[in-house]
Write a protein that holds these residues in place. Structure first.
Motif, short mmCIF file in Angstrom:
data_model
loop_
_atom_site.label_atom_id
_atom_site.label_comp_id
_atom_site.label_asym_id
_atom_site.label_seq_id
_atom_site.Cartn_x
_atom_site.Cartn_y
_atom_site.Cartn_z
N UNK A 48 56.70 72.78 39.58
CA UNK A 48 55.35 72.71 40.14
C UNK A 48 54.32 73.35 39.19
N UNK A 49 54.70 74.43 38.54
CA UNK A 49 53.78 75.09 37.61
C UNK A 49 53.52 74.23 36.38
N UNK A 50 54.57 73.62 35.84
CA UNK A 50 54.36 72.69 34.73
C UNK A 50 53.38 71.60 35.14
N UNK A 51 53.61 71.01 36.30
CA UNK A 51 52.77 69.92 36.77
C UNK A 51 51.36 70.39 37.11
N UNK A 52 51.24 71.59 37.65
CA UNK A 52 49.93 72.15 37.95
C UNK A 52 49.08 72.24 36.68
N UNK A 53 49.74 72.47 35.56
CA UNK A 53 49.04 72.56 34.26
C UNK A 53 48.85 71.19 33.62
N UNK A 55 51.20 69.12 32.70
CA UNK A 55 52.25 68.82 31.72
C UNK A 55 53.16 67.73 32.28
N UNK A 56 53.40 66.72 31.46
CA UNK A 56 54.29 65.61 31.83
C UNK A 56 55.73 66.12 31.83
N UNK A 57 56.38 66.08 32.96
CA UNK A 57 57.76 66.57 33.10
C UNK A 57 58.76 65.44 33.31
N UNK A 58 58.36 64.20 33.10
CA UNK A 58 59.23 63.07 33.41
C UNK A 58 60.53 63.06 32.60
N UNK A 70 69.87 69.29 29.06
CA UNK A 70 69.46 69.61 27.69
C UNK A 70 68.26 70.55 27.71
N UNK A 71 68.15 71.38 26.68
CA UNK A 71 66.94 72.21 26.58
C UNK A 71 65.73 71.32 26.30
N UNK A 72 64.56 71.90 26.47
CA UNK A 72 63.33 71.16 26.23
C UNK A 72 62.46 71.91 25.23
N UNK A 73 61.52 71.18 24.69
CA UNK A 73 60.45 71.79 23.89
C UNK A 73 59.15 71.23 24.43
N UNK A 74 58.09 71.95 24.16
CA UNK A 74 56.77 71.52 24.61
C UNK A 74 56.06 70.79 23.49
N UNK A 75 55.64 69.57 23.75
CA UNK A 75 54.90 68.75 22.80
C UNK A 75 53.42 68.91 23.13
N UNK A 76 52.73 69.79 22.39
CA UNK A 76 51.33 70.11 22.67
C UNK A 76 50.40 68.90 22.56
N UNK A 77 50.48 68.10 21.48
CA UNK A 77 49.53 66.98 21.37
C UNK A 77 49.60 66.00 22.55
N UNK A 78 50.80 65.81 23.08
CA UNK A 78 50.98 64.88 24.20
C UNK A 78 51.08 65.57 25.55
N UNK A 79 51.04 66.90 25.54
CA UNK A 79 51.11 67.72 26.76
C UNK A 79 52.29 67.32 27.63
N UNK A 80 53.47 67.35 27.03
CA UNK A 80 54.67 66.96 27.77
C UNK A 80 55.90 67.72 27.31
#
Length: 85
Positions: A48-53, A55-58, A70-80
Protein backbone atom coordinates in the motif's frame (compact mmCIF):
# COMPACT_ATOMS: atom_id res chain seq x y z
CA UNK A 1 -13.92 -1.71 7.16
CA UNK A 2 -11.64 -0.61 9.98
CA UNK A 3 -7.92 -1.36 9.58
CA UNK A 4 -6.30 -3.65 12.11
CA UNK A 5 -4.01 -1.92 14.62
CA UNK A 6 -0.96 -3.87 13.41
CA UNK A 7 -1.61 -2.80 9.82
CA UNK A 8 -1.76 0.80 11.03
CA UNK A 9 1.51 0.35 12.95
CA UNK A 10 3.28 -0.90 9.85
CA UNK A 11 1.66 1.74 7.61
CA UNK A 12 2.94 4.52 9.86
CA UNK A 13 6.41 2.96 9.95
CA UNK A 14 6.57 2.65 6.15
CA UNK A 15 5.27 6.20 5.62
CA UNK A 16 8.42 7.47 7.36
CA UNK A 17 10.80 5.46 5.16
CA UNK A 18 12.62 6.51 2.01
CA UNK A 19 12.09 4.41 -1.11
CA UNK A 20 15.45 2.55 -0.79
CA UNK A 21 14.44 1.52 2.74
CA UNK A 22 11.10 0.23 1.46
CA UNK A 23 12.89 -1.76 -1.25
CA UNK A 24 15.25 -3.24 1.36
CA UNK A 25 12.26 -4.14 3.52
CA UNK A 26 10.67 -5.95 0.56
CA UNK A 27 13.92 -7.74 -0.27
CA UNK A 28 14.27 -8.99 3.31
CA UNK A 29 11.07 -11.00 2.74
CA UNK A 30 12.31 -12.70 -0.44
CA UNK A 31 12.22 -16.49 -0.23
CA UNK A 32 10.83 -16.41 3.31
CA UNK A 33 8.42 -19.25 3.93
CA UNK A 34 7.28 -17.97 7.32
CA UNK A 35 3.67 -16.88 7.43
CA UNK A 36 1.46 -15.33 10.06
CA UNK A 37 -1.24 -12.73 10.31
CA UNK A 38 1.44 -10.23 11.38
CA UNK A 39 3.32 -10.83 8.13
CA UNK A 40 0.10 -10.35 6.19
CA UNK A 41 -0.42 -6.93 7.81
CA UNK A 42 3.23 -6.07 7.18
CA UNK A 43 3.17 -7.09 3.53
CA UNK A 44 -0.14 -5.38 2.75
CA UNK A 45 0.99 -2.15 4.41
CA UNK A 46 4.25 -2.30 2.45
CA UNK A 47 2.49 -2.72 -0.91
CA UNK A 48 0.00 0.00 0.00
CA UNK A 49 2.86 2.41 0.75
CA UNK A 50 4.53 1.72 -2.59
CA UNK A 51 1.22 2.35 -4.33
CA UNK A 52 0.46 5.42 -2.21
CA UNK A 53 3.68 6.89 -3.64
CA UNK A 54 2.51 6.09 -7.15
CA UNK A 55 5.09 3.33 -7.64
CA UNK A 56 4.12 0.64 -10.15
CA UNK A 57 4.19 -2.68 -8.26
CA UNK A 58 2.80 -4.93 -11.00
CA UNK A 59 6.07 -6.87 -11.21
CA UNK A 60 5.37 -8.32 -7.76
CA UNK A 61 1.75 -7.56 -6.85
CA UNK A 62 -1.47 -8.16 -8.75
CA UNK A 63 -3.75 -6.55 -6.18
CA UNK A 64 -4.35 -9.84 -4.39
CA UNK A 65 -1.09 -11.77 -4.10
CA UNK A 66 2.46 -10.56 -3.52
CA UNK A 67 5.31 -12.50 -5.14
CA UNK A 68 8.46 -12.67 -3.03
CA UNK A 69 10.24 -15.07 -5.41
CA UNK A 70 12.87 -12.52 -6.44
CA UNK A 71 14.36 -9.35 -4.99
CA UNK A 72 13.41 -6.05 -6.56
CA UNK A 73 15.08 -2.80 -7.46
CA UNK A 74 13.49 0.59 -7.87
CA UNK A 75 13.52 2.04 -11.38
CA UNK A 76 13.39 5.80 -10.72
CA UNK A 77 12.82 7.03 -14.32
CA UNK A 78 9.79 4.76 -14.70
CA UNK A 79 8.74 4.90 -11.02
CA UNK A 80 8.34 1.15 -10.75
CA UNK A 81 9.63 -1.95 -9.01
CA UNK A 82 11.52 -4.41 -11.17
CA UNK A 83 12.10 -8.01 -10.17
CA UNK A 84 15.74 -9.06 -10.48
CA UNK A 85 17.00 -12.57 -10.79
Amino acid sequence: MQQHIYYIKYALQFADMQIPELVNTFNQQVQSRAWSSMRAYHDKALMDEFQHRGIDTTAVYDGKAICFAHPVRYDLPNNKLIAIG
